[in-house]
Every structure is written in C-alpha cells, then in structure tokens.
Design an enzyme around this catalytic site. Structure first.
Site, PDB file in Angstrom:
ATOM      1  N   GLU A   1     -12.230  -4.323  -4.274  1.00 41.55           N
ATOM      2  CA  GLU A   1     -12.392  -3.153  -4.424  1.00 41.55           C
ATOM      3  C   GLU A   1     -12.134  -2.417  -4.826  1.00 41.55           C
ATOM      4  OE1 GLU A   1     -12.138  -5.688  -1.856  1.00 41.55           O
ATOM      5  OE2 GLU A   1     -13.677  -6.132  -1.296  1.00 41.55           O
TER       6      GLU A   1
ATOM      7  N   HIS B   1       2.428   3.742  -9.262  1.00 41.49           N
ATOM      8  CA  HIS B   1       2.242   2.184  -9.411  1.00 41.49           C
ATOM      9  C   HIS B   1       2.692   1.409 -10.487  1.00 41.49           C
ATOM     10  CE1 HIS B   1      -1.680   2.694  -8.324  1.00 41.49           C
ATOM     11  NE2 HIS B   1      -2.354   3.249  -8.777  1.00 41.49           N
TER      12      HIS B   1
ATOM     13  N   LEU C   1      11.166 -20.320  -4.443  1.00 41.45           N
ATOM     14  CA  LEU C   1      10.103 -19.149  -4.217  1.00 41.45           C
ATOM     15  C   LEU C   1       8.917 -19.706  -4.678  1.00 41.45           C
ATOM     16  CD1 LEU C   1       9.459 -17.115  -1.729  1.00 41.45           C
ATOM     17  CD2 LEU C   1      10.319 -15.414  -3.543  1.00 41.45           C
TER      18      LEU C   1
ATOM     19  N   TRP D   1     -11.769  -2.100  -7.970  1.00 39.71           N
ATOM     20  CA  TRP D   1     -12.316  -2.530  -9.551  1.00 39.71           C
ATOM     21  C   TRP D   1     -13.227  -0.876  -9.493  1.00 39.71           C
ATOM     22  CZ3 TRP D   1     -11.371  -4.313 -13.562  1.00 39.71           C
ATOM     23  CH2 TRP D   1     -10.690  -6.028 -14.001  1.00 39.71           C
TER      24      TRP D   1
ATOM     25  N   ASP E   1       0.928  -1.187   0.253  1.00 38.80           N
ATOM     26  CA  ASP E   1       0.270  -0.030  -0.666  1.00 38.80           C
ATOM     27  C   ASP E   1       0.399   1.194  -0.115  1.00 38.80           C
ATOM     28  OD1 ASP E   1      -2.209   0.884  -0.383  1.00 38.80           O
ATOM     29  OD2 ASP E   1      -3.228   1.094   1.873  1.00 38.80           O
ATOM     30  N   GLY E   2       0.439   2.191  -0.538  1.00 40.52           N
ATOM     31  CA  GLY E   2       1.023   3.794  -0.323  1.00 40.52           C
ATOM     32  C   GLY E   2       1.816   4.222  -2.338  1.00 40.52           C
TER      33      GLY E   2
HETATM   34  C1  IPE Z   1      -5.585  -2.379  -0.087  1.00 40.71           C
HETATM   35  O1  IPE Z   1      -4.765  -1.453  -0.595  1.00 40.71           O
HETATM   36  C2  IPE Z   1      -5.701  -3.431  -1.443  1.00 40.71           C
HETATM   37  C3  IPE Z   1      -3.703  -3.696  -2.103  1.00 40.71           C
HETATM   38  C4  IPE Z   1      -2.968  -3.517  -1.816  1.00 40.71           C
HETATM   39  C5  IPE Z   1      -4.049  -4.361  -3.605  1.00 40.71           C
HETATM   40  P1  IPE Z   1      -6.321  -0.027  -0.603  1.00 40.71           P
HETATM   41  O2  IPE Z   1      -5.937   1.239  -0.400  1.00 40.71           O
HETATM   42  O3  IPE Z   1      -7.040  -0.564  -1.856  1.00 40.71           O
HETATM   43  O4  IPE Z   1      -7.310  -0.386   0.354  1.00 40.71           O
HETATM   44  P2  IPE Z   1      -8.001   0.319   1.564  1.00 40.71           P
HETATM   45  O5  IPE Z   1      -8.676   1.020   0.780  1.00 40.71           O
HETATM   46  O6  IPE Z   1      -7.087   1.921   2.281  1.00 40.71           O
HETATM   47  O7  IPE Z   1      -8.026   0.174   2.516  1.00 40.71           O
HETATM   48  C1  IPE Z   2      -1.436   0.407  -2.980  1.00 35.48           C
HETATM   49  O1  IPE Z   2      -1.850   1.396  -3.523  1.00 35.48           O
HETATM   50  C2  IPE Z   2      -1.647  -0.042  -5.037  1.00 35.48           C
HETATM   51  C3  IPE Z   2      -3.549  -0.816  -4.900  1.00 35.48           C
HETATM   52  C4  IPE Z   2      -4.056  -0.285  -4.183  1.00 35.48           C
HETATM   53  C5  IPE Z   2      -3.227  -1.230  -6.014  1.00 35.48           C
HETATM   54  P1  IPE Z   2      -2.588   2.783  -3.469  1.00 35.48           P
HETATM   55  O2  IPE Z   2      -2.708   3.308  -4.844  1.00 35.48           O
HETATM   56  O3  IPE Z   2      -3.334   2.069  -2.656  1.00 35.48           O
HETATM   57  O4  IPE Z   2      -2.365   3.856  -2.173  1.00 35.48           O
HETATM   58  P2  IPE Z   2      -2.564   4.978  -1.926  1.00 35.48           P
HETATM   59  O5  IPE Z   2      -3.208   4.107  -0.584  1.00 35.48           O
HETATM   60  O6  IPE Z   2      -3.880   5.311  -2.892  1.00 35.48           O
HETATM   61  O7  IPE Z   2      -1.750   5.842  -1.316  1.00 35.48           O
HETATM   62 MG    MG Z   3      -3.931   2.527  -0.896  1.00 37.71          MG
END
Ligand code: IPE
Ligand code: IPE
Ligand code: MG
Length: 247
Positions: free
Chosen positions: A72, A42, A136, A74, A25-26
């Site tokens: 989610e 990304h 792995l 999507w 995430d992030g």
């Molecule tokens: C969780 O991250 C899904 C992935 C890392 C693929 P999200 O960014 O979608 O989750 P929420 O919305 O912060 O809970």
């Molecule tokens: C994680 O990064 C990748 C996916 C969920 C696809 P985010 O796109 O959720 O990045 P933030 O959370 O908005 O920083």
């Molecule tokens: Mg996120």
C-alpha cells in the site's frame, strides 16, 4: 509451523522468541516533530534498523523480519516513494559487507519486481553475498502485503491444479505455507509495532496466526536495543495457549 520460544544461551534466563517481526512505524512523525523533511525521518529509520539488527543478534534472536515498505505504500506521493527506493538501494549497496561479516543472512520478501530490474539485481546479489550467514536470519519485507502474498500462493496452487501437478485434495496448511514468501521459515512468535499504532497493516497475515503482539509508543527512528529488550521481556511474561485449555 509453530515455533516455540527458545531458552536464552545462559541457563535460567527467560525465553527469547525464535522469530520477531517488526512493523517499523513513525518515521514521518519523527521528522515532523523536528521540522525535518520526511526523507530524513526515513534515513534515521534506516539507522534504527541497523541498530536493531545488531541488538537482535546480540539478544540471541534467530529470525528477524522488518516491515520496510508495504504494498500500500506505493500509493504515497511519488517523491516519498522515490526517496524510500533510493534509500533502500543505498543500504543494499553499503550494508551487505557488514551483514555478511556479522553472520547475518539477508532475504527480501515481497514483490521485488515492482522496484525494477536494477533493484532486483541488487537484491539478488545481496542475498547471494550473505547466504552463508548463520547467526541471524534477516528478512526485509519490501513491497510486501500479506493479502497479496496469499493471493499469489492461491494463484500458483490453482495453476498447478489446472495442469494436474497438484491435487487440491492434498492441500493443507503446511503445504499451503510452502507457496508463501516465508516458505521454510518459522512463524513469528512476537510482532512489535512502534509509534503507538495498534494495527497489523497487512503484515504477515497468514504467519501471525499465533504471534504475540507488543505495541510500543517509541517512534521508529528512536528505536534500539533497550526498546527491543523491553519487548522481549513483555513477550516472556505472556502465556501462549494455541487454542488449548490451560490445566
Ligand atoms: C506499515 O506502516 C508499513 C510499514 C511499516 C512499512 P504504515 O504507516 O504504512 O501503515 P498505516 O498506513 O499507518 O496503517
Ligand atoms: C514508517 O514510517 C516507514 C514506512 C511506512 C515506509 P511512516 O512513513 O509510516 O511514518 P508515519 O507513520 O507517517 O509517522
Ligand atoms: Mg506510518
């Protein structure tokens, strides 16, 4: 299946988890902090995934599950979904030879059909091309949601019960697990989430029953070997009890 932590190859070293799951995430915040479009976040996130796969293999981890796209996700704007899908297709096409060279076996869990026929074919050929890997086991969760996975298992079980193929009275946790996308795989011992968020966001709900959680503030595109090593070190300090009384 409860997977015990395994000792490191070198004797006397702390245990490494058999199966690590990562909620990557992030990416969006990483891009925003640099004034870049999310798509570049990304892309940098995909590079971090590549580094982390290598680091996991080096660390002696046998199973790694990366959460790359949730059921989610999507619901994000169409252009972001398109960017993510294209990036995924690109990496499937370009990374397979490296993965197979490095002994990494790739499997995709989640509702792959939702990405369309071309992607389904690309996934099947990537899985076949890496099927010999033993160093792995890499799962990438795409269009994956823990609840959807459990419902899908329940639906298939109900169908088999209705046709008389399956006796509901014989169903137990072990046999239920065979209907999940992770059938035959060990449960995760350690689940890492980056970017400072502390939630599961529908990742491996069934399988995470006794996982240890480590939350790290690093944004996913900055992640790599040192961060994974820190999470493994934190895991080694945890005492797992599985509901039992400590002596
Ligand atoms: C969780 O991250 C899904 C992935 C890392 C693929 P999200 O960014 O979608 O989750 P929420 O919305 O912060 O809970
Ligand atoms: C994680 O990064 C990748 C996916 C969920 C696809 P985010 O796109 O959720 O990045 P933030 O959370 O908005 O920083
Ligand atoms: Mg996120």
């Amino acid at each position: 299946m409860s997977a015990a932590a395994r000792p490191m190859p070198e004797t006397g070293s702390p245990p490494v988890p058999l199966h690590v799951g990562i909620i990557m995430d992030g990416n969006g915040r990483w891009a925003a902090a640099r004034g870049l479009p999310r798509a570049l976040g990304h892309k940098a996130g995909a590079e971090a995934a590549r580094r982390t796969i290598e680091a996991a293999a080096e660390a002696g981890i046998s199973w790694l599950t990366l959460f790359a796209f949730s059921s989610e996700n999507w619901q994000r704007p169409a252009d972001e979904v398109r960017d993510l899908t294209m990036l995924m297709r690109h990496y499937l096409a370009t990374e397979v030879s490296r993965l197979s060279r490095e002994g990494v076996r790739l499997r995709i869990i989640g509702e792959r059909e939702r990405f369309g026929e071309d992607t389904v074919r690309a996934i099947a050929s990537a899985e076949a091309a890496t099927a010999q890997g033993t160093r792995l086991n890499l799962n990438v969760a795409l269009s994956y949601g823990g609840r959807a996975e459990i419902v899908s298992a329940a639906r298939e079980i109900a169908r088999r019960a209705a046709t008389g193929e399956l006796d509901p009275a014989t169903l137990d946790e072990r046999s239920f697990g065979r209907f999940l996308g992770t059938a035959g795989m060990p449960d995760p011992d350690l689940i890492i989430r980056t970017s400072g968020e502390q939630r599961i966001s529908n990742f491996l709900l069934w399988q995470a029953a006794y996982a240890e959680f480590v939350f790290q503030d690093t944004l996913w595109p900055d992640y790599g070997a040192p961060h994974l090593a820190a999470a493994i070190a934190e895991f080694a300090r945890r005492e797992r009890r599985y509901g039992q009384r400590v002596a």
